[in-house]
Enzyme design. Structure first.
Site, PDB file in Angstrom:
ATOM      1  N   ILE A  19      23.225  -7.339  21.125  1.00 30.82           N
ATOM      2  CA  ILE A  19      23.100  -7.669  19.697  1.00 30.82           C
ATOM      3  C   ILE A  19      22.289  -6.578  19.005  1.00 30.82           C
ATOM      4  CG2 ILE A  19      23.519 -10.156  19.708  1.00 30.82           C
ATOM      5  CD1 ILE A  19      19.954  -8.790  19.743  1.00 30.82           C
ATOM      6  N   ASP A  48      28.301  -8.039  20.250  1.00 25.57           N
ATOM      7  CA  ASP A  48      28.402  -8.171  18.790  1.00 25.57           C
ATOM      8  C   ASP A  48      28.545  -6.813  18.124  1.00 25.57           C
ATOM      9  OD1 ASP A  48      26.264  -9.043  16.026  1.00 25.57           O
ATOM     10  OD2 ASP A  48      28.362  -9.628  16.316  1.00 25.57           O
ATOM     11  N   GLY A  84      10.375  -7.166  20.498  1.00 26.19           N
ATOM     12  CA  GLY A  84       9.916  -7.221  19.109  1.00 26.19           C
ATOM     13  C   GLY A  84      10.175  -8.606  18.532  1.00 26.19           C
ATOM     14  N   ARG A  85      10.358  -8.659  17.217  1.00 28.39           N
ATOM     15  CA  ARG A  85      10.586  -9.959  16.556  1.00 28.39           C
ATOM     16  C   ARG A  85      11.803 -10.663  17.139  1.00 28.39           C
ATOM     17  NH1 ARG A  85       8.978  -6.615  11.684  1.00 28.39           N
ATOM     18  NH2 ARG A  85      10.934  -5.562  12.211  1.00 28.39           N
ATOM     19  N   ILE A  86      12.918  -9.929  17.242  1.00 30.43           N
ATOM     20  CA  ILE A  86      14.164 -10.543  17.697  1.00 30.43           C
ATOM     21  C   ILE A  86      14.070 -10.890  19.177  1.00 30.43           C
ATOM     22  CG2 ILE A  86      16.631 -10.114  18.070  1.00 30.43           C
ATOM     23  CD1 ILE A  86      16.623  -8.518  15.431  1.00 30.43           C
ATOM     24  N   ARG A 114      22.773  -2.219  18.910  1.00 28.24           N
ATOM     25  CA  ARG A 114      23.698  -1.290  18.285  1.00 28.24           C
ATOM     26  C   ARG A 114      24.683  -0.842  19.354  1.00 28.24           C
ATOM     27  NH1 ARG A 114      22.455  -3.059  14.282  1.00 28.24           N
ATOM     28  NH2 ARG A 114      21.508  -2.168  12.415  1.00 28.24           N
ATOM     29  N   HIS A 144      30.363  -7.843  14.645  1.00 27.12           N
ATOM     30  CA  HIS A 144      29.036  -7.559  14.090  1.00 27.12           C
ATOM     31  C   HIS A 144      28.571  -8.671  13.152  1.00 27.12           C
ATOM     32  CE1 HIS A 144      26.029  -4.073  13.266  1.00 27.12           C
ATOM     33  NE2 HIS A 144      25.445  -5.237  13.163  1.00 27.12           N
ATOM     34  N   SER A 157       9.906  -2.829  27.703  1.00 27.99           N
ATOM     35  CA  SER A 157       9.700  -2.190  26.402  1.00 27.99           C
ATOM     36  C   SER A 157       8.911  -0.912  26.661  1.00 27.99           C
ATOM     37  CB  SER A 157       8.988  -3.122  25.425  1.00 27.99           C
ATOM     38  OG  SER A 157       7.681  -3.372  25.839  1.00 27.99           O
ATOM     39  N   ARG A 158       8.751  -0.096  25.624  1.00 27.97           N
ATOM     40  CA  ARG A 158       8.088   1.205  25.823  1.00 27.97           C
ATOM     41  C   ARG A 158       6.711   1.023  26.434  1.00 27.97           C
ATOM     42  NH1 ARG A 158       9.076   3.304  19.845  1.00 27.97           N
ATOM     43  NH2 ARG A 158       8.669   1.082  19.636  1.00 27.97           N
ATOM     44  N   GLU A 204      32.509   0.907  15.423  1.00 27.81           N
ATOM     45  CA  GLU A 204      33.032  -0.247  14.685  1.00 27.81           C
ATOM     46  C   GLU A 204      33.885   0.208  13.502  1.00 27.81           C
ATOM     47  OE1 GLU A 204      29.603  -2.641  13.648  1.00 27.81           O
ATOM     48  OE2 GLU A 204      28.912  -2.556  15.715  1.00 27.81           O
TER      49      GLU A 204
END
Lengths: 313, 334
Positions: free
Chosen positions: A230, A256, A153-155, A232, A279, A174-175, A261
């Site tokens: 980076i 991260d 995606g974007r990231i 979850r 994070h 990716s999917r 957390e």
């Protein structure tokens, strides 16, 4: 709008808090030790909730806020918001995409470099006064390493663009395959892990991607492979990851995010091939201010009857 | 044979070409077994004699010298005068600042250069240090490991890299690679160098003062020479400003270290990433208390991949020399 009740779920940003305080009747959830009592007394006036990556809005909270109209998340990830319930009840949901893409991608590369070149370990070594001429440990070259990205995606795309400047061949899972992508596609995460040196998690957390990094993937990545997360914490089977690192079955990790957390498995603290961050993905002054402005902009748009800036539901 | 395994002396080692070492370079320490198959090393550092006496006694016919980055300076009247037959010097890591190149030129001693081998690793390390300082990676890692995330909440915010103005001091092998990398992060690149590079698409500044005025990140990537010693001084740091960050992977002496420490302690600049220092391994203790500084023990070059490349490079140059051929990569002072 000062009479509109807004519930802020946790401390997240002083500027945002001040602005929300000016514009709304702000309730700070963390100031009330007895949450059930607080909700029973004030729920009728709360029409908006502002949460974060760690402070979510689940079905129970939604049910206890009968006047809730909008949930505005101070994050891009919305895995901790019950989107189905929100849609059911006509509650709008917004997040903070795009403004944090560059910072998160920068941190992903920063983590790769820090992990392979052992920078925090270097810094510890010097600060402890241990440096004498002739002592050196070899670290691992970063440039040219094969980088595998989960989620383009974007990231993910921003990470790829940066890694390319280091001569890193890029592949992804990716999917669905992206037809106009120049990068190599692998149809499974295990295949991707088998064919890269550095595997980075950059997808959204959903039912399908929970524990997407499991024992099999870790084995495929191998004793020279490095995992960067980076995304979850729940993307990774954390106990599996910890034992793989401690036993040397995985070469290293730059993390991260964690499953619970701010709790971080202490077995990782003595490892030099691991970098641990609290994070910090979007953690720059500039980006957090932009994220805050997006939250404020979305809330204002909603209560003025205008189109939302970055709606998800 | 595994890297690092020691082979017993070959009875034929006496026939092998002889190479002098005053101090063993890292590439020799790692690959000594492989090296010993092709060359016989004369090691002055293993003798109890002072270097000059050892050289006078044993090195009169030595034609080749393999250098270490941390060895004694190769001066005309300290070392070179004791090596009348010397015709070739092979240095490992990129710095030649401790070699009297004028004397070498006068005596027609061929000096190999380390070429491009380490420049990738060093450029990577420079970028790594910059991101670490801006995004508090080492500091954040320290915070988590000390258990403070659980007790004290989130660590402080860092600052954005995209869109920042970066000044590269020295656009050679290393500097040019730093530029390419940082451009991909959306940084705007400026540089200063002894001469303008027509092929470089970045904005040129005629000196480091002009550069420091235009940017708020300085990446020190140049060689240490008489002209560059303490080039980054009080005035340069002041022009860099309160939001300024400096990264040094070149040589400690290019920066006036006392002034840098003062600026950091007094918050006159925002942070620093330092792999090199004026008096290694000594590091100013004031830096240990600072969270906005990342410190590294001169390790920018040290990856196994690059050392393996260095082994090939050193062996290739020595073999070329001993078979009467030109060096693979001869140092040319431009």
């Amino acid at each position: 709008m000062e009479s509109i009740g807004l519930l802020m779920l946790c401390p997240m940003n002083t500027y945002l808090e001040d602005e929300l305080n000016k514009r709304f009747n702000l309730y700070k959830f963390w100031n009330y030790p007895d949450r059930k009592q607080f909700l029973s007394q004030n729920s009728a006036s709360i029409r908006a909730v502002v949460g974060t990556a760690t402070a979510g809005t689940d079905a129970e909270l939604i049910e206890s806020l009968p006047k809730l109209e909008i949930v505005s998340s101070f994050s891009v990830g919305v895995d901790n918001i019950d989107l189905v319930k929100c849609k059911e009840k006509g509650i709008r949901v917004t997040n903070t995409p795009d403004v944090l893409t560059d910072d998160v991608a920068d941190l992903a590369i920063g983590l790769m470099l820090a992990t392979l070149r052992r920078i925090p370990a270097c810094d510890r070594f010097v600060r402890s006064g241990s440096w004498t001429i002739g002592q050196f440990k070899l670290t691992t070259k970063f440039s040219g390493k094969r980088v595998g990205i989960i989620g383009l995606g974007r990231i993910g795309a921003a990470i790829a663009k940066r890694a390319e400047a280091f001569g890193c061949p890029i592949s992804y899972y990716s999917r669905t395959k992206k037809p106009d992508s120049k990068y190599t596609y692998y149809p499974t995460v295990v295949k991707l892990a088998s064919n890269c040196d550095i595997l980075v998690v950059a997808c959204a957390l959903t039912e399908e991607t929970r524990h997407i990094i499991n024992r099999e993937v870790i084995a495929a990545l191998g004793p020279k492979g490095v995992l960067i997360n980076i995304g979850r914490g729940p993307h990774v089977d954390e106990p599996e990851l910890v034992s793989a690192l401690v036993e040397g079955r995985l070469g290293g990790a730059g993390l991260d995010v964690f499953e619970d957390e701010p709790r971080v498995p202490e077995e990782l603290f003595k490892l030099d091939n691991v970098v641990l961050l609290p994070h910090a993905g979007s953690g720059t002054v500039e980006t957090r201010t932009e994220m805050a402005d997006l939250v404020l902009g979305n809330l204002e748009a909603h209560f003025l009857g205008k189109p939302l800036l970055t709606p998800l539901v | 044979m595994e890297v690092g395994e020691v082979q017993s002396p070959d009875s034929r080692s006496e026939d092998l070409p002889r190479v002098l070492m005053l101090c063993p370079p890292s590439v020799y320490t790692i690959f000594h077994a492989e090296f010993s198959k092709n060359f016989h090393f004369i090691k002055s550092y293993e003798s109890t004699l002072p270097t000059d006496q050892f050289l006078s006694a044993y090195a009169a016919d030595i034609t080749a010298l393999l250098l270490s980055g941390s060895g004694p300076p190769i001066t005309a009247d300290g070392v070179l005068c004791h090596l009348p037959s010397l015709k070739c010097i092979v240095p490992p890591p990129a710095g030649l600042d401790h070699v009297d190149l004028t004397e070498c030129r006068r005596r027609d001693i061929a000096v190999a250069n380390a070429g491009d081998i380490f420049s990738v690793d060093v450029a990577d390390f420079a970028v790594a240090l910059l991101i670490d300082v801006l995004r508090k990676i080492s500091a954040g890692d320290r915070y988590v490991r000390s258990g403070l995330w659980s007790s004290n909440g989130n660590y402080g915010l860092g600052s954005k890299l995209i869109g920042r103005r970066v000044g590269i001091v020295g656009l050679g092998n290393i500097g040019s690679k730093v530029a390419v990398r940082l451009q991909a992060f959306g940084c705007r690149i400026f540089y200063t160098s002894r001469t303008l590079k027509p092929s470089a698409l970045y904005e040129y500044c005629s000196d480091v003062y002009e550069l420091a005025n235009k940017v708020d990140i300085l990446m020190i990537c140049c060689a240490l020479t008489d002209q560059t010693r303490h080039m980054v001084n009080k005035e340069v740091l002041s022009k860099l400003g309160k939001d300024g960050v400096i990264v040094n992977i070149a040589r400690g002496a290019i920066i006036d270290e006392n002034e840098l420490v003062r600026c950091l302690v007094d918050n006159k600049i925002a942070g620093a990433g330092l792999d090199v220092f004026e008096h290694e391994p000594s590091v100013p203790k004031e830096l240990f208390a600072l969270e906005n500084v990342v410190l590294s023990p001169h390790r920018a070059v040290f990856t196994l991949d690059s050392l393996r490349d260095m082994y090939e490079h050193v062996t290739g140059n020595l073999k070329a020399f001993f078979s009467g051929k030109p060096l693979l990569s001869r140092y040319v002072d431009d």
